[in-house]
Scaffold this motif. Sequence first.
Motif, PDB file in Angstrom:
ATOM      1  N   LYS A 230       0.898  -1.347  -0.006  1.00 19.08           N
ATOM      2  CA  LYS A 230      -0.074  -0.041   0.017  1.00 19.08           C
ATOM      3  C   LYS A 230       0.812   1.300   0.005  1.00 19.08           C
ATOM      4  O   LYS A 230       0.704   2.139  -0.558  1.00 19.08           O
ATOM      5  N   GLU A 231       1.977   1.273   0.873  1.00 25.75           N
ATOM      6  CA  GLU A 231       2.854   2.223   0.928  1.00 25.75           C
ATOM      7  C   GLU A 231       3.410   2.754  -0.626  1.00 25.75           C
ATOM      8  O   GLU A 231       3.419   3.984  -1.073  1.00 25.75           O
ATOM      9  N   SER A 234       0.977   4.035  -2.924  1.00 25.17           N
ATOM     10  CA  SER A 234       0.416   5.579  -2.516  1.00 25.17           C
ATOM     11  C   SER A 234       1.704   6.417  -2.945  1.00 25.17           C
ATOM     12  O   SER A 234       1.418   7.662  -3.395  1.00 25.17           O
ATOM     13  N   GLU A 235       3.061   6.114  -2.789  1.00 30.86           N
ATOM     14  CA  GLU A 235       3.821   7.073  -3.250  1.00 30.86           C
ATOM     15  C   GLU A 235       4.025   6.897  -4.744  1.00 30.86           C
ATOM     16  O   GLU A 235       4.228   8.196  -5.509  1.00 30.86           O
ATOM     17  N   LYS A 237       1.179   7.096  -6.547  1.00 26.45           N
ATOM     18  CA  LYS A 237       0.162   7.975  -7.046  1.00 26.45           C
ATOM     19  C   LYS A 237       0.516   9.355  -6.794  1.00 26.45           C
ATOM     20  O   LYS A 237       0.069  10.250  -7.689  1.00 26.45           O
ATOM     21  N   LYS A 238       1.188   9.694  -5.687  1.00 27.97           N
ATOM     22  CA  LYS A 238       1.707  11.147  -5.665  1.00 27.97           C
ATOM     23  C   LYS A 238       2.634  11.526  -6.606  1.00 27.97           C
ATOM     24  O   LYS A 238       2.521  12.782  -7.249  1.00 27.97           O
ATOM     25  N   GLU A 269      -8.804   0.446  -7.252  1.00 27.14           N
ATOM     26  CA  GLU A 269      -7.499   0.373  -6.312  1.00 27.14           C
ATOM     27  C   GLU A 269      -7.329  -0.771  -5.749  1.00 27.14           C
ATOM     28  O   GLU A 269      -6.303  -1.423  -5.185  1.00 27.14           O
TER      29      GLU A 269
END
Length: 475
Positions: A230-231, A234-235, A237-238, A269
């Motif tokens: 997940k981490e 999420s990186e 996506k940024k 997602e």
Amino acid sequence: FIQRRKKWPRFPPGPPSMPFVGNILQIDFNKPHIELSKLSLKYGGVYSLKFFWKNIVVLNGFEVMKEALLKKSEDIADRPPFPIYEKFGYDGNNKGVVLARYGTSWKEHRRFSLTTLRNFGMGKKSLEERVTEEAGFLSSRFQSEQGLPFDPRFIINNAVSNVICSIAFGDRFDYNDSKFQQLLQLFEKALKAESGILAQTLNEIPILTNIPWLVNKVLEHEYYIFAFMKEIISEHKKSFDPNNIRDFIDAYLLEMENMKENNDGTFNETNLLLTTYDLFGAGTETTSTTLRWGFLFMMLYPEVQLKVHTEIDKIIGREKTPTMADILEMPYTNAVIHEIQRCGDIVPMALPHMAYRDTEIQGYFIPKGTTVITNLSSVMKDETMWKKPYQFYPEHFLDENGKFVKQEAFMAFSAGRRVCLGEKLARMELFLFFTSLMQQFKFEIPNDQPRPKEEAVYAFTLSPQPYKMCAIVRP
Ligand code: HEM
């Protein structure tokens, strides 16, 4: 059992079962593939078991598997539900690839994953280049052991995992990265927990998944792995830029954007997380375990190792980096790799299938919704198909002129609709890692160590017992 036979007269026979638990206590989950093969001696190639109140049909032997996986592939292409995984968001349409029901979402994700793997192979760095580069790192790491005894387990795991990580996340992890090493160890523990009897019981009696400590006993390691994924997502996506697609996750995020208007909801997602996890999970343990069997067999059978060395020296030499094109001229090494896979029997029962519609196999009736176990182990060791089924014998894959011969009963990657999605990548990794390391090193049993055992440890995959080896730089 009597009730079941009354309902379906041609339902496969099987051992008598106990009230409520069925046959589950009769199976030793430390070596289920051996138990299942033994039962086929008594009940035949197609027989049934009961796990609690659920019917399970077990398929054994080459002829049965050929009919089921090749001729009736779609009939058994479904997967049964796995209620424990709902804790990670697995539900109707969102199941990634490995555990997905046979249907639109599975088809779309399988196609997308295959295309994306292929596209990354055609991009800036080909898949072959990525594997070759990693084989170079692994070789340097082996060299740093200076010929002294070491356990290669997690280093090989790390190297193999790096190939899929570089495609999926755009990154590789250093062999000294303790956080990543810990993650790989957690993954091994997770496989052990999820292939045990408790996991089976929770899947068969879903109401028990409401007891958190029971579920945690099976999934405690998995939570960390999902948090790690997940981490990374999420990186991504940024820093996502649709004009610069770096890896599988970026490609998926782009697909989600493109499908916004015309989306049946499957590219989302949850499926991004589960599909990325699938590639990482299915692509790491299997290939690295095969390589570990490979180096073990080389130590145990020095005469085979010598023949591989001789072929490498003749065809590739000591300086040139091995490429996939070399395999065509290296029948012996190719045969050895196939025999490592056959003898290692890495994924002995594949993954559970489920009948997608009513079907018949060898004249037995299998109703829609029945869980079907394909005992691949019984094919890889089928006494009617192999000259020396229980011995390491690379000649299984060579004709009398020393040419490589394909064998129909080689089903390490399964077959049919659900055949391993990563087969091509895995074959490339096995050849390039194995050949590159054999080119550089001779593998020996350390003087102070006992001869390593050939008996396998079961935890969904069959792996060798931990061993130490010496990687001696070839003169
Ligand atoms: C499925 C074997 C490497 C991705 C499978 C299955 C087997 C298998 C036996 C189950 C097929 C079935 O259910 O009938 C192996 C072996 C490997 C290997 C022996 C290495 C030596 C890989 C790699 C990847 C991968 C490198 C990743 C790119 C998958 C996926 C599935 C799968 C996604 C699920 C396919 C589906 O359900 O449609 N593999 N595999 N595998 N494998 Fe592999």
